[in-house]
Every structure is written in C-alpha cells, then in structure tokens.
Design an enzyme around this catalytic site. Structure first.
Site, short mmCIF file in Angstrom:
data_model
loop_
_atom_site.label_atom_id
_atom_site.label_comp_id
_atom_site.label_asym_id
_atom_site.label_seq_id
_atom_site.Cartn_x
_atom_site.Cartn_y
_atom_site.Cartn_z
CG HIS A 269 41.14 53.04 37.53
ND1 HIS A 269 40.73 54.29 37.11
CD2 HIS A 269 42.26 53.01 37.16
CE1 HIS A 269 41.56 54.86 36.39
NE2 HIS A 269 42.50 54.11 36.28
CD GLU A 270 44.99 50.58 38.21
OE1 GLU A 270 45.47 50.00 36.94
OE2 GLU A 270 45.13 51.81 38.49
CG HIS A 273 43.55 50.44 33.09
ND1 HIS A 273 43.41 51.43 32.08
CD2 HIS A 273 43.76 51.22 34.09
CE1 HIS A 273 43.73 52.69 32.42
NE2 HIS A 273 43.62 52.59 33.75
CD GLU A 299 42.77 56.60 33.32
OE1 GLU A 299 43.66 55.62 32.90
OE2 GLU A 299 42.57 57.09 34.41
ZN ZN Z 1 44.00 54.40 34.74
#
Ligand code: ZN
Length: 505
Positions: A269-270, A273, A299
C-alpha cells in the site's frame, strides 16, 4: 507578467523546501526520535509551519495574481500561458485563497483546540467514554463551521472542508457516487454472509518471524519498482509514506508476527503511494504541481497495488513460490488458492482499519453521512453515538457495544479532519476504474503479473497518472485516463466478480 510568474515560482520553491524539512522532522519523530525530544520537536515543527503559512499568504502575492489575471472566477489566470503554467497558477491561487481567507486567530485557535482534543481523544478511547470527548468535538465542529463560512460556499458548508483533501470536487458529486455504491454493497455483503462457503484463515495466522517478513517485503518492493537510491523502508506504529525531497521518499510499515497480511499489504500500500511521489514528470518535479491531484487519487495508487494487484490470485500465482521459499516451514502444503482465499476473507466488523475490501467502504459511507450532518447542524454531537449505532446496524448489520469500537475509533475528527474520510473510498473507486483502463489499453499486463513481472503495471501508472502530478484536477485526470468521469460501476463489477468466485455465487 513573466516576472510575476517567476516570483511566484520562487516563493513556491521556498515553501517546498520548508515543507520537506518539516516532513523530515515528522518522519524522524515517528521512527527514530527518542521520546524525550517530543517537546522541542513540536516547537520546531510549528515554527516551520508558521514560516510556510507566512509564505503562502505573502501579501506580495496579491499583486502577482492580479498581474497574472487570476481571480476566483478564473483561478488559472491569463489564457495565453501554457497548460502547465495555468495549472501552476490555478493551484497557487487556490492555496493562497484558502490561506488568506481564514484569519490567523482562527487558524491558531483550531490548531490549539485540535491538539488538545487529540490528547483527550486518546484518553476517551482508552476509557471508551464518548462524554469525555464530546465538549472537544463540539468546539471543533463550531470552529469548522466558522472556517467553512470564511472559505465560502454556494451549496453545502461541507464543500470547502472536502476541498481541502479533494480539491475541486463537491459534496454533491460525492453523494451521487456514494449513493450508487451503497445499496449494491449492502446486498453484496449480505450474499457473502449468507453463503455457506467458510474460508480457512489459519494459514495467515501462523508465526511469521519479523526479519523474514522484512526480507520478503523488500523483494516485493523491488519487483514493484521502488527505487532504493531514492527512498527507504522503516518501521513506525502507524504506517505512512512521506516525501522528504524529490528524490527521497520514505515508506514505513509495522510487523505482526501472528498476522501475516499486516506488514506485507501495508508495505505494498505505502509503496503504491511512494511510486506516485517518485513518478512526477520532469516538467513539474520540485514544485506545486509535483504533487498528487488529490488524496483520492493518491489513495487510488495505494489501493490499486494493495488490492487489485497484491490481493489477486494472479499475483500469488507469480509470487507464491518465492513466499514458500522464504517461509519454508510455515507454508508447507499450502496452495496459492488457499492462501489467496485466506487473505480475502470478508466479514462485517466494527473497526474500519481492519475491514476487508468489501465492507471497508460501508465504514466510510457511514462516516461521510454523519460528519456531513454534524457540519450542517442536522445532528448534535451529543446524539452522535446513537446515530453511529443506527447507521452501523443499517449498513453493516452489526453495532458497537462500546464507544471505543464505534464513534471513538478514528483519530480524524479529533484533528478537525472533516472531509477526509470520503477520499479513502474515492481511492478505491478510482483504482478500479484505472485498473480497468490499464487492462483495456495493455491487454498483456495480467499475464505478466502472473509471471511475477510487475514492471508493466508500474510503467502504465507512471505514464498515465504519475507523470501529470497535479496538472489536472482529479475529475479531469480520470476522464483523460479512462475516457469517462468517476463511475462506481467499475469497482462494483470488480468486487462482484472476485468475491462471487471466492464465495461461489
Ligand atoms: Zn493510503
């Protein structure tokens, strides 16, 4: 006029340098700083924030914007400028307007109130007692209403608050999209709850040693294309990604040896980003446009990688051999299919951050509806816990017995961050729509994922989304990339197919 543009860019450059410096101090605070340093660190950060605010609201900017012909009706300024220059003026004018419309006394009051409220919230959550937090929440809502009045709106006082996180999007637009999402989601959850398919999750709750998890995380980051000469991965209590410089992106994760998904999917997830932040094009790097189009778009990058790629069967066909090699004892006899099902189990639960892909968005819809009513004055803070339970029952079929598992579970409201929650679900929706576009435009991409080759995913995202930064507002970016405006149908179709296969309907 050219001079005005140059001056504005000069100020922007300083703002960016100060912001990156402040980010370094915050990153250090969350990762390596000894606890004793907290007090002075807070002073250091707020000093820098004050300097940033002073530059954003620099009185000389008024003349620059008028020379550039930028005003509320035409934020992008004179038509003769290039697309990039107009986007820069538009975003700079937006930042300046938001910064100057709120009187400094109100900014200070809000910061003080939120800082106090956060401390109280921690205690109230521990005691599971909403009444402790209530007076602080009331004060925050009062201040946010004043802020909304200062910023101005035509339709809803929630609009200027939403605009902080999802620039150029209106409350009405979010309502339309959420409205189309809500009922089908509730029905999908019901179908899953009713299905007799029981998923065995024991495989992911075996013991996975932290150091070995780290090794696997690094392998996956490498496959995703994370550039270790331009960033790093560390540990923090709450995972996050932050940008300390155009060539310095920091990711964090946390480890739970008894629950494998926490660290790996947090890391993926990170990294989603982080790849966005690494990918801003050379024309916009190092300035205001070298930023995400919105939090929803940011996101979308993390969710696309985490869920659509990382939690897919294709991904595990590619990466399971590597996983079983890394954890030879733990995964003996486990197949990619069993593993895939275990990481995708769906069940209605009370806590948002632990929710699965399907029920997650119902948690967001609940918060969006409640915070909108609080800001509009249609719901009193005192009635919030009861309203929370009622909505929870309607949307998820369960209700919290304790405030800590309901209305006190998230930090956002104590920080005054109203308008933030919707961006999580917007991210999921954009992610599904982008993923569908990627598959149409690059049909071989999924076969590559299945071989463990993630490069085509990264390069498609980089070429179509990352490179543009904040040049286009989120809505326009979505139309350019996918050919239509945000459409929750893509996400619903994705969920129906994936979970229909897993749960057999
Ligand atoms: Zn996030």
């Amino acid at each position: 006029v050219e001079q005005a543009l140059e001056q504005l860019k000069g100020i922007d450059k300083e703002i960016l340098l100060l912001a990156h410096t402040a980010a370094l101090l915050s990153w250090d605070q969350e990762t390596y700083m000894p606890v004793g340093a907290l007090e002075e660190r807070s002073e250091q950060i707020s000093l820098l924030q004050g300097l940033i605010h002073r530059r954003i609201t620099d009185p000389r900017c008024a003349d620059m914007f008028s020379a550039l012909e930028a005003n509320p009706d035409n934020p992008a300024g004179a038509a003769r400028f290039s697309e990039i220059e107009r986007a820069f003026v538009r975003e700079a004018f937006r930042r300046y307007s938001r910064g100057t419309r709120i009187p400094e006394s109100l900014v200070v009051e809000m910061a003080r109130t939120a800082s106090m409220a956060q401390g109280v919230w921690v205690q109230a959550r521990k005691a599971s007692d909403f009444s402790m937090f209530k007076p602080h929440l009331e004060k925050i809502i009062g201040l946010l209403k004043q802020i909304a009045e200062c910023l101005g709106y035509t339709d809803s006082p929630y609009d200027p608050l939403l605009d902080e996180y999802e620039p150029w999007m209106t409350t009405r637009e979010v309502e339309d999209v959420f409205c189309r999402l809500k009922q089908p989601l509730v029905e999908l959850v019901q179908k899953i709850v009713d299905s007799d398919r029981k998923i065995d999750e024991s495989v992911i709750t075996a013991r996975f040693p932290e150091q070995t998890q780290l090794r696997f995380n690094l392998l996956v980051l490498k496959a995703m294309g994370f550039e270790f000469d331009r960033g790093r991965l560390d540990v923090s209590a709450h995972p996050f990604t932050t940008t300390l410089g155009v060539n310095d992106i920091r990711l964090t994760t946390r480890y739970n040896e008894k629950f494998f998904p926490t660290s790996l999917f947090g890391t993926i997830h990170e990294c989603g980003h982080g790849l966005y932040e690494l990918g801003f094009g050379p024309r916009i790097k190092g300035g205001l446009l070298g930023n995400a189009a919105s939090l929803g778009i940011h996101e979308s990058q993390s969710r696309l990688w985490e869920n659509m790629v990382g939690r897919s069967l294709r991904f595990w066909k590619g990466f399971f051999p590597l996983l079983s090699e890394t954890f030879p004892g733990v995964l003996k006899g486990v197949t990619p299919q069993t593993f895939y099902e275990a990481i995708n189990a769906v069940k209605p639960s009370l806590i948002r951050v632990e929710a699965d892909e399907v029920t997650y968005n119902l948690h967001i819809i609940l918060r969006f509806e409640l915070e909108k009513r609080l800001i509009a004055g249609e719901l009193a803070a005192a009635d919030l816990p009861a309203a929370w339970k009622e909505e929870s029952k309607k949307l998820l079929g369960i209700e919290p017995a304790a405030d800590a598992d309901g209305v006190l579970q998230d930090v956002h409201w104590s920080m005054g961050a109203f308008g933030y929650f919707p961006t999580y679900t917007l991210g999921n929706l954009y992610a599904a729509q982008f993923y569908a576009a990627m598959r149409r435009q690059q049909p071989g991409v999924e076969a590559e994922i299945e071989k463990g080759n993630l490069k085509p995913v990264r390069s498609w995202l980089a070429d179509n989304i990352h490179v543009h930064g904040a040049v286009y507002p989120a809505g326009e970016l979505c139309r350019r990339v996918t050919g239509e405006k945000l459409n929750p149908g893509f996400f619903l179709e994705y969920l129906e197919k994936k979970f229909g296969e897993i749960y057999g309907f």
